[in-house]
Design a protein around this motif. Structure first.
Motif, mmCIF file in Angstrom:
data_model
loop_
_atom_site.group_PDB
_atom_site.id
_atom_site.type_symbol
_atom_site.label_atom_id
_atom_site.label_comp_id
_atom_site.label_asym_id
_atom_site.label_seq_id
_atom_site.Cartn_x
_atom_site.Cartn_y
_atom_site.Cartn_z
ATOM 1 N N SER A 36 56.516 21.986 14.214
ATOM 2 C CA SER A 36 56.912 21.086 13.130
ATOM 3 C C SER A 36 56.769 19.610 13.488
ATOM 4 C CB SER A 36 58.347 21.385 12.691
ATOM 5 O OG SER A 36 59.243 21.071 13.734
ATOM 6 N N GLN A 37 56.483 19.292 14.732
ATOM 7 C CA GLN A 37 56.280 17.892 15.144
ATOM 8 C C GLN A 37 54.988 17.299 14.589
ATOM 9 O OE1 GLN A 37 56.468 17.114 19.421
ATOM 10 N NE2 GLN A 37 57.468 19.094 19.664
ATOM 11 N N TYR A 38 54.021 18.170 14.252
ATOM 12 C CA TYR A 38 52.667 17.719 13.944
ATOM 13 C C TYR A 38 52.340 17.796 12.464
ATOM 14 C CZ TYR A 38 52.161 18.083 18.957
ATOM 15 O OH TYR A 38 52.337 17.924 20.309
ATOM 16 N N LYS A 39 51.474 16.879 12.025
ATOM 17 C CA LYS A 39 50.895 16.917 10.687
ATOM 18 C C LYS A 39 49.631 17.759 10.819
ATOM 19 C CE LYS A 39 52.211 12.360 9.024
ATOM 20 N NZ LYS A 39 51.681 11.081 8.520
ATOM 21 N N ILE A 40 49.681 18.954 10.323
ATOM 22 C CA ILE A 40 48.594 19.916 10.514
ATOM 23 C C ILE A 40 47.820 20.051 9.216
ATOM 24 C CG2 ILE A 40 48.055 22.290 11.146
ATOM 25 C CD1 ILE A 40 50.927 22.205 12.518
ATOM 26 N N SER A 41 46.492 19.951 9.315
ATOM 27 C CA SER A 41 45.685 20.003 8.102
ATOM 28 C C SER A 41 44.708 21.169 8.066
ATOM 29 C CB SER A 41 44.908 18.688 7.952
ATOM 30 O OG SER A 41 44.054 18.505 9.069
ATOM 31 N N SER A 42 44.675 22.008 9.118
ATOM 32 C CA SER A 42 43.703 23.108 9.122
ATOM 33 C C SER A 42 44.152 24.236 10.048
ATOM 34 C CB SER A 42 42.336 22.598 9.587
ATOM 35 O OG SER A 42 42.394 22.244 10.960
ATOM 36 N N ASN A 43 43.518 25.389 9.876
ATOM 37 C CA ASN A 43 43.777 26.499 10.787
ATOM 38 C C ASN A 43 43.247 26.196 12.185
ATOM 39 O OD1 ASN A 43 45.175 28.171 9.036
ATOM 40 N ND2 ASN A 43 43.336 29.202 8.313
ATOM 41 N N PRO A 73 38.983 19.067 25.751
ATOM 42 C CA PRO A 73 38.969 18.387 24.444
ATOM 43 C C PRO A 73 40.115 18.841 23.534
ATOM 44 C CG PRO A 73 36.751 19.085 25.026
ATOM 45 C CD PRO A 73 37.680 19.692 26.041
ATOM 46 N N GLY A 74 40.486 20.116 23.610
ATOM 47 C CA GLY A 74 41.604 20.611 22.814
ATOM 48 C C GLY A 74 42.915 19.979 23.239
ATOM 49 N N MET A 75 43.161 19.921 24.558
ATOM 50 C CA MET A 75 44.381 19.282 25.064
ATOM 51 C C MET A 75 44.414 17.819 24.648
ATOM 52 S SD MET A 75 45.050 20.890 28.842
ATOM 53 C CE MET A 75 43.369 20.902 29.421
ATOM 54 N N ASN A 76 43.284 17.126 24.783
ATOM 55 C CA ASN A 76 43.228 15.712 24.405
ATOM 56 C C ASN A 76 43.505 15.523 22.920
ATOM 57 O OD1 ASN A 76 42.708 14.739 26.975
ATOM 58 N ND2 ASN A 76 40.487 14.812 26.712
ATOM 59 N N HIS A 77 42.941 16.385 22.083
ATOM 60 C CA HIS A 77 43.174 16.253 20.646
ATOM 61 C C HIS A 77 44.658 16.427 20.330
ATOM 62 C CE1 HIS A 77 42.391 16.272 16.376
ATOM 63 N NE2 HIS A 77 43.141 17.372 16.275
ATOM 64 N N LEU A 78 45.277 17.450 20.891
ATOM 65 C CA LEU A 78 46.684 17.701 20.589
ATOM 66 C C LEU A 78 47.583 16.608 21.166
ATOM 67 C CD1 LEU A 78 48.530 20.839 20.122
ATOM 68 C CD2 LEU A 78 49.512 19.328 21.812
ATOM 69 N N LYS A 107 51.578 12.993 14.519
ATOM 70 C CA LYS A 107 52.903 13.594 14.517
ATOM 71 C C LYS A 107 53.618 13.217 13.228
ATOM 72 C CE LYS A 107 53.677 14.290 19.355
ATOM 73 N NZ LYS A 107 54.708 14.444 20.344
ATOM 74 N N GLN A 108 54.609 14.003 12.853
ATOM 75 C CA GLN A 108 55.375 13.763 11.621
ATOM 76 C C GLN A 108 56.030 12.381 11.661
ATOM 77 O OE1 GLN A 108 55.239 15.439 8.974
ATOM 78 N NE2 GLN A 108 54.609 17.482 9.595
ATOM 79 N N GLU A 109 56.482 11.958 12.818
ATOM 80 C CA GLU A 109 57.192 10.671 12.937
ATOM 81 C C GLU A 109 56.272 9.471 12.796
ATOM 82 O OE1 GLU A 109 57.157 10.436 17.804
ATOM 83 O OE2 GLU A 109 58.569 11.739 16.791
ATOM 84 N N ASP A 110 54.934 9.674 12.806
ATOM 85 C CA ASP A 110 53.976 8.578 12.717
ATOM 86 C C ASP A 110 53.738 8.090 11.293
ATOM 87 O OD1 ASP A 110 53.683 8.798 15.433
ATOM 88 O OD2 ASP A 110 51.808 9.904 15.338
ATOM 89 N N GLU A 111 54.523 8.566 10.321
ATOM 90 C CA GLU A 111 54.302 8.193 8.912
ATOM 91 C C GLU A 111 54.591 6.758 8.643
ATOM 92 O OE1 GLU A 111 56.428 11.005 6.509
ATOM 93 O OE2 GLU A 111 54.955 12.535 6.886
#
Length: 188
Positions: free
Chosen positions: A99-106, A173-178, A184-188
């Motif tokens: 729930s910390q992240y703004k997720i836009s895809s599978n 690259p996956g670790m870097n992306h995450l 994150k949700q708090e970055d709004e």
């Protein structure tokens, strides 16, 4: 001497071998696991390679070999009942991490789940079943073709290593992306 013949086309799940029945059975036994685990990309490469080769003399068609389902789950996954995602082992709960992240895809969901399992729970041997269990735990709709979704995350984004279906891992690259790019949700 009895003469047995088998034809296997990896795109369709068929191999060709000719000889006594023991030899043909040994060839089939060597390749049947590959038939069940071959990725769509490898199948396309085999098909492309076959198209580039000149056609050989016509042969009698053998009956196709039926593929068996891969053991240990299906292409859509099954629950891993002893997987503790509740934070009971001292790790952060999966629901809180997710729930910390703004997720836009599978793609991003797949990355988050594998990252959590690998780096927060220190699980080795992550399978499609582990990822399926994560989707169910957070209450998000599971992709209808979860295995394909994981392969696509690897192929299109490069965030996962899915070469070994019994040990799915995050890539650098996956670790870097995450860790650096995923909002994150708090970055709004």
């Amino acid at each position: 001497m009895d003469k047995t013949k088998i034809r296997i086309d990896l795109v369709q799940g068929i191999i060709e071998a000719e000889g006594d029945s023991a030899f043909v059975k040994s060839v089939y036994d060597d390749f049947k696991d590959r038939l069940n685990t071959q990725s769509p990309k490898a199948a396309q490469d085999v098909k492309k390679e076959a198209q580039e080769k000149p056609a050989s003399a016509p042969t009698k068609k053998a009956a196709p070999v039926r593929k068996k389902k891969a053991s240990g789950g299906s292409a859509s996954g099954k629950m891993v009942n002893d997987l503790d995602l509740s934070g009971g082992g001292g790790a952060e709960r999966l629901k809180d991490f997710f729930s910390q992240y703004k997720i836009s895809s599978n793609y991003e969901r797949n990355l988050i789940f594998v990252y959590y399992l690998q780096h927060r729970l220190n699980i080795q041997g992550i399978t499609i079943d582990h990822v399926f269990t994560c989707y169910r735990d957070v209450g998000v709709k599971v992709p209808s073709a979860l295995q394909q979704s994981l392969w696509d995350t690897s192929r299109h984004k490069g965030w996962l290593d899915t070469n070994n279906g019994e040990n799915i891992t995050t890539t650098v690259p996956g670790m870097n992306h995450l860790e650096h790019d995923l909002k994150k949700q708090e970055d709004e």
